[in-house]
Design a protein around this motif. Sequence first.
Motif, PDB file in Angstrom:
ATOM      1  N   TYR A 163       0.809  -1.226   0.000  1.00  0.00           N
ATOM      2  CA  TYR A 163       0.000   0.000   0.000  1.00  0.00           C
ATOM      3  C   TYR A 163       0.839   1.271   0.000  1.00  0.00           C
ATOM      4  CZ  TYR A 163       0.594  -1.501   4.876  1.00  0.00           C
ATOM      5  OH  TYR A 163       1.093  -1.995   6.046  1.00  0.00           O
ATOM      6  N   PHE A 164       2.124   1.178   0.277  1.00  0.00           N
ATOM      7  CA  PHE A 164       3.011   2.322   0.201  1.00  0.00           C
ATOM      8  C   PHE A 164       2.960   2.942  -1.198  1.00  0.00           C
ATOM      9  CE2 PHE A 164       7.219   4.028  -0.905  1.00  0.00           C
ATOM     10  CZ  PHE A 164       7.345   5.015   0.053  1.00  0.00           C
ATOM     11  N   HIS A 165       2.854   2.097  -2.227  1.00  0.00           N
ATOM     12  CA  HIS A 165       2.827   2.578  -3.607  1.00  0.00           C
ATOM     13  C   HIS A 165       1.540   3.334  -3.929  1.00  0.00           C
ATOM     14  CE1 HIS A 165       6.506   0.455  -4.263  1.00  0.00           C
ATOM     15  NE2 HIS A 165       5.952  -0.687  -3.909  1.00  0.00           N
ATOM     16  N   ALA A 166       0.519   3.176  -3.084  1.00  0.00           N
ATOM     17  CA  ALA A 166      -0.726   3.920  -3.248  1.00  0.00           C
ATOM     18  C   ALA A 166      -0.728   5.180  -2.389  1.00  0.00           C
ATOM     19  CB  ALA A 166      -1.923   3.039  -2.884  1.00  0.00           C
ATOM     20  N   GLY A 167       0.427   5.491  -1.789  1.00  0.00           N
ATOM     21  CA  GLY A 167       0.557   6.716  -1.017  1.00  0.00           C
ATOM     22  C   GLY A 167       0.313   6.574   0.474  1.00  0.00           C
ATOM     23  N   PRO A 169       1.483   6.208   4.016  1.00  0.00           N
ATOM     24  CA  PRO A 169       2.758   6.363   4.711  1.00  0.00           C
ATOM     25  C   PRO A 169       2.920   5.285   5.796  1.00  0.00           C
ATOM     26  CG  PRO A 169       1.197   7.958   5.547  1.00  0.00           C
ATOM     27  CD  PRO A 169       0.521   7.235   4.420  1.00  0.00           C
TER      28      PRO A 169
END
Length: 176
Positions: A163-167, A169
Amino acid sequence: MNKLSEGKVQVYTGNGKGKTTAALGLMLRAAGAGMDIYFGQFMKTGDTSEAEALRRFLGHAVTMEQYGSGGELFGPDRERDTACARAGYEKARAALVSGRYDLVVLDEILVAEHLGLLAVADLLRLMDERPEHTELVLTGRWAAEQVMQRADLVTEMGEVKHYFHAGVPARTGIEM
């Protein structure tokens, strides 16, 4: 008195989440077995959730030190970061060779080496100087081939989806 008759060298690496988490799980298991543990965190500083949990719940079993500036990835200063890593390396090496600990976990040391703050030779030296009864765990992305070849166990955490790639943090209690 040491609990292991024969320790091994473990490496937790790869781009997936879970390297530090796996090491912390191993520390929990070792504490439950009455082992003495040293946990050194490279490139991390401050009151992370794992630091608080270790102090609160495993303080009797775990000696913890952090050797980061906190800016290695997001505000690098080569001289400062190298000095932190070198000082941490010397503390971690002293803890390892003391023979006092059954388990020594050096979190993110592989990243410190990858960034050039430490040398591959430094990591190989730790592996060579490890007391026979001590388990040594090295964590972080980008493990050097020589380190993986010398280790007894290598686990690669692979990212399938994050989910980091979806923003999203890093979240307290989950990633930090």
